[in-house]
Write a protein that holds these residues in place. Structure first.
Motif, PDB file in Angstrom:
ATOM      1  N   GLU A 166      -6.962  -3.245 -18.318  1.00  0.00           N
ATOM      2  CA  GLU A 166      -6.653  -1.985 -18.995  1.00  0.00           C
ATOM      3  C   GLU A 166      -6.200  -0.883 -18.042  1.00  0.00           C
ATOM      4  OE1 GLU A 166     -10.885  -2.098 -17.811  1.00  0.00           O
ATOM      5  OE2 GLU A 166      -9.722  -3.437 -19.040  1.00  0.00           O
ATOM      6  N   ALA A 167      -5.924  -1.214 -16.788  1.00  0.00           N
ATOM      7  CA  ALA A 167      -5.490  -0.213 -15.806  1.00  0.00           C
ATOM      8  C   ALA A 167      -4.138   0.376 -16.235  1.00  0.00           C
ATOM      9  CB  ALA A 167      -5.363  -0.841 -14.430  1.00  0.00           C
ATOM     10  N   PRO A 168      -4.012   1.709 -16.202  1.00  0.00           N
ATOM     11  CA  PRO A 168      -2.736   2.322 -16.606  1.00  0.00           C
ATOM     12  C   PRO A 168      -1.649   2.085 -15.552  1.00  0.00           C
ATOM     13  CG  PRO A 168      -4.236   3.998 -15.791  1.00  0.00           C
ATOM     14  CD  PRO A 168      -5.009   2.708 -15.817  1.00  0.00           C
ATOM     15  N   LEU A 169      -0.438   2.004 -16.017  1.00  0.00           N
ATOM     16  CA  LEU A 169       0.707   1.822 -15.124  1.00  0.00           C
ATOM     17  C   LEU A 169       1.363   3.174 -14.888  1.00  0.00           C
ATOM     18  CD1 LEU A 169       2.719   0.026 -13.619  1.00  0.00           C
ATOM     19  CD2 LEU A 169       3.942  -0.259 -15.764  1.00  0.00           C
ATOM     20  N   THR A 170       1.394   3.604 -13.651  1.00  0.00           N
ATOM     21  CA  THR A 170       2.032   4.870 -13.308  1.00  0.00           C
ATOM     22  C   THR A 170       3.008   4.652 -12.162  1.00  0.00           C
ATOM     23  OG1 THR A 170       0.285   5.429 -11.747  1.00  0.00           O
ATOM     24  CG2 THR A 170       0.009   6.224 -13.994  1.00  0.00           C
ATOM     25  N   PHE A 171       4.069   5.452 -12.157  1.00  0.00           N
ATOM     26  CA  PHE A 171       5.061   5.411 -11.088  1.00  0.00           C
ATOM     27  C   PHE A 171       5.158   6.798 -10.467  1.00  0.00           C
ATOM     28  CE2 PHE A 171       6.604   1.892 -13.684  1.00  0.00           C
ATOM     29  CZ  PHE A 171       6.798   0.926 -12.713  1.00  0.00           C
ATOM     30  N   PRO A 172       5.204   6.875  -9.156  1.00  0.00           N
ATOM     31  CA  PRO A 172       5.383   8.183  -8.502  1.00  0.00           C
ATOM     32  C   PRO A 172       6.865   8.554  -8.465  1.00  0.00           C
ATOM     33  CG  PRO A 172       5.059   6.483  -6.857  1.00  0.00           C
ATOM     34  CD  PRO A 172       4.912   5.818  -8.206  1.00  0.00           C
ATOM     35  N   TRP A 173       7.415   8.912  -9.636  1.00  0.00           N
ATOM     36  CA  TRP A 173       8.849   9.158  -9.740  1.00  0.00           C
ATOM     37  C   TRP A 173       9.322  10.273  -8.831  1.00  0.00           C
ATOM     38  CZ3 TRP A 173      11.391   5.311 -11.365  1.00  0.00           C
ATOM     39  CH2 TRP A 173      10.919   4.492 -12.378  1.00  0.00           C
ATOM     40  N   GLN A 174       8.525  11.331  -8.689  1.00  0.00           N
ATOM     41  CA  GLN A 174       8.947  12.435  -7.828  1.00  0.00           C
ATOM     42  C   GLN A 174       9.055  11.992  -6.371  1.00  0.00           C
ATOM     43  OE1 GLN A 174       6.075  15.473  -8.800  1.00  0.00           O
ATOM     44  NE2 GLN A 174       7.604  16.598  -9.994  1.00  0.00           N
ATOM     45  N   ALA A 175       8.077  11.239  -5.914  1.00  0.00           N
ATOM     46  CA  ALA A 175       8.113  10.764  -4.530  1.00  0.00           C
ATOM     47  C   ALA A 175       9.275   9.794  -4.311  1.00  0.00           C
ATOM     48  CB  ALA A 175       6.797  10.095  -4.169  1.00  0.00           C
ATOM     49  N   LEU A 176       9.469   8.870  -5.252  1.00  0.00           N
ATOM     50  CA  LEU A 176      10.566   7.910  -5.117  1.00  0.00           C
ATOM     51  C   LEU A 176      11.927   8.616  -5.169  1.00  0.00           C
ATOM     52  CD1 LEU A 176       9.222   4.991  -7.339  1.00  0.00           C
ATOM     53  CD2 LEU A 176       9.369   5.068  -4.845  1.00  0.00           C
ATOM     54  N   SER A 177      12.051   9.604  -6.034  1.00  0.00           N
ATOM     55  CA  SER A 177      13.306  10.360  -6.115  1.00  0.00           C
ATOM     56  C   SER A 177      13.549  11.155  -4.834  1.00  0.00           C
ATOM     57  CB  SER A 177      13.274  11.309  -7.309  1.00  0.00           C
ATOM     58  OG  SER A 177      13.142  10.579  -8.500  1.00  0.00           O
ATOM     59  N   GLY A 212      10.652  -2.437  -5.680  1.00  0.00           N
ATOM     60  CA  GLY A 212      10.344  -2.807  -7.064  1.00  0.00           C
ATOM     61  C   GLY A 212       9.591  -4.120  -7.156  1.00  0.00           C
ATOM     62  N   PHE A 213      10.018  -5.107  -6.401  1.00  0.00           N
ATOM     63  CA  PHE A 213       9.349  -6.408  -6.418  1.00  0.00           C
ATOM     64  C   PHE A 213       7.937  -6.300  -5.878  1.00  0.00           C
ATOM     65  CE2 PHE A 213       8.464 -10.612  -4.467  1.00  0.00           C
ATOM     66  CZ  PHE A 213       8.442 -11.356  -5.640  1.00  0.00           C
ATOM     67  N   THR A 214       7.761  -5.562  -4.789  1.00  0.00           N
ATOM     68  CA  THR A 214       6.422  -5.376  -4.222  1.00  0.00           C
ATOM     69  C   THR A 214       5.514  -4.645  -5.207  1.00  0.00           C
ATOM     70  OG1 THR A 214       7.354  -5.322  -2.009  1.00  0.00           O
ATOM     71  CG2 THR A 214       5.139  -4.436  -2.267  1.00  0.00           C
ATOM     72  N   GLY A 215       6.052  -3.621  -5.868  1.00  0.00           N
ATOM     73  CA  GLY A 215       5.272  -2.906  -6.879  1.00  0.00           C
ATOM     74  C   GLY A 215       4.884  -3.799  -8.032  1.00  0.00           C
ATOM     75  N   TRP A 216       5.801  -4.648  -8.461  1.00  0.00           N
ATOM     76  CA  TRP A 216       5.504  -5.585  -9.541  1.00  0.00           C
ATOM     77  C   TRP A 216       4.399  -6.554  -9.127  1.00  0.00           C
ATOM     78  CZ3 TRP A 216       6.234 -10.939  -9.830  1.00  0.00           C
ATOM     79  CH2 TRP A 216       6.018 -11.499 -11.096  1.00  0.00           C
TER      80      TRP A 216
END
Length: 86
Positions: free
Chosen positions: A47-58, A31-35
């Motif tokens: 204006e870059a969109p913020l996306t998370f790879p929830w499926q991969a992380l899960s 999380g810290f590295t992603g931040w």
């Protein structure tokens, strides 16, 4: 004098707590590295969109939990010496 069953339960719980701690610390580092990466991107492209790879992380988290539980059960069974149920 702990009984063999008490030793197995202790080993099982130790494995579970150690694995849970590792997952929490790993999640915090991720999380810290992603931040930090997000801050660097927003600085150059606001204006870059913020996306998370929830499926991969899960999936990674689930795989870690499966390996953790398998190791805990295998370790407790190894302490038993391969004998049948109590």
């Amino acid at each position: 004098g702990a009984t063999p069953a008490q030793v197995r339960r202790t080993a099982l719980w130790e494995t579970v707590f150690t694995g849970a701690g590792a997952l929490l610390v790993g999640g915090a580092v991720t999380g810290f590295t992603g931040w930090l990466m997000r801050q660097a991107v927003v600085r150059d492209v606001p204006e870059a969109p913020l996306t998370f790879p929830w499926q991969a992380l899960s999936g990674i988290t689930a795989a870690c939990l499966v390996v953790l539980l398998a190791a805990a059960v295998a370790g407790a069974y190894a302490l038993r010496g391969g004998e049948g149920p109590d």
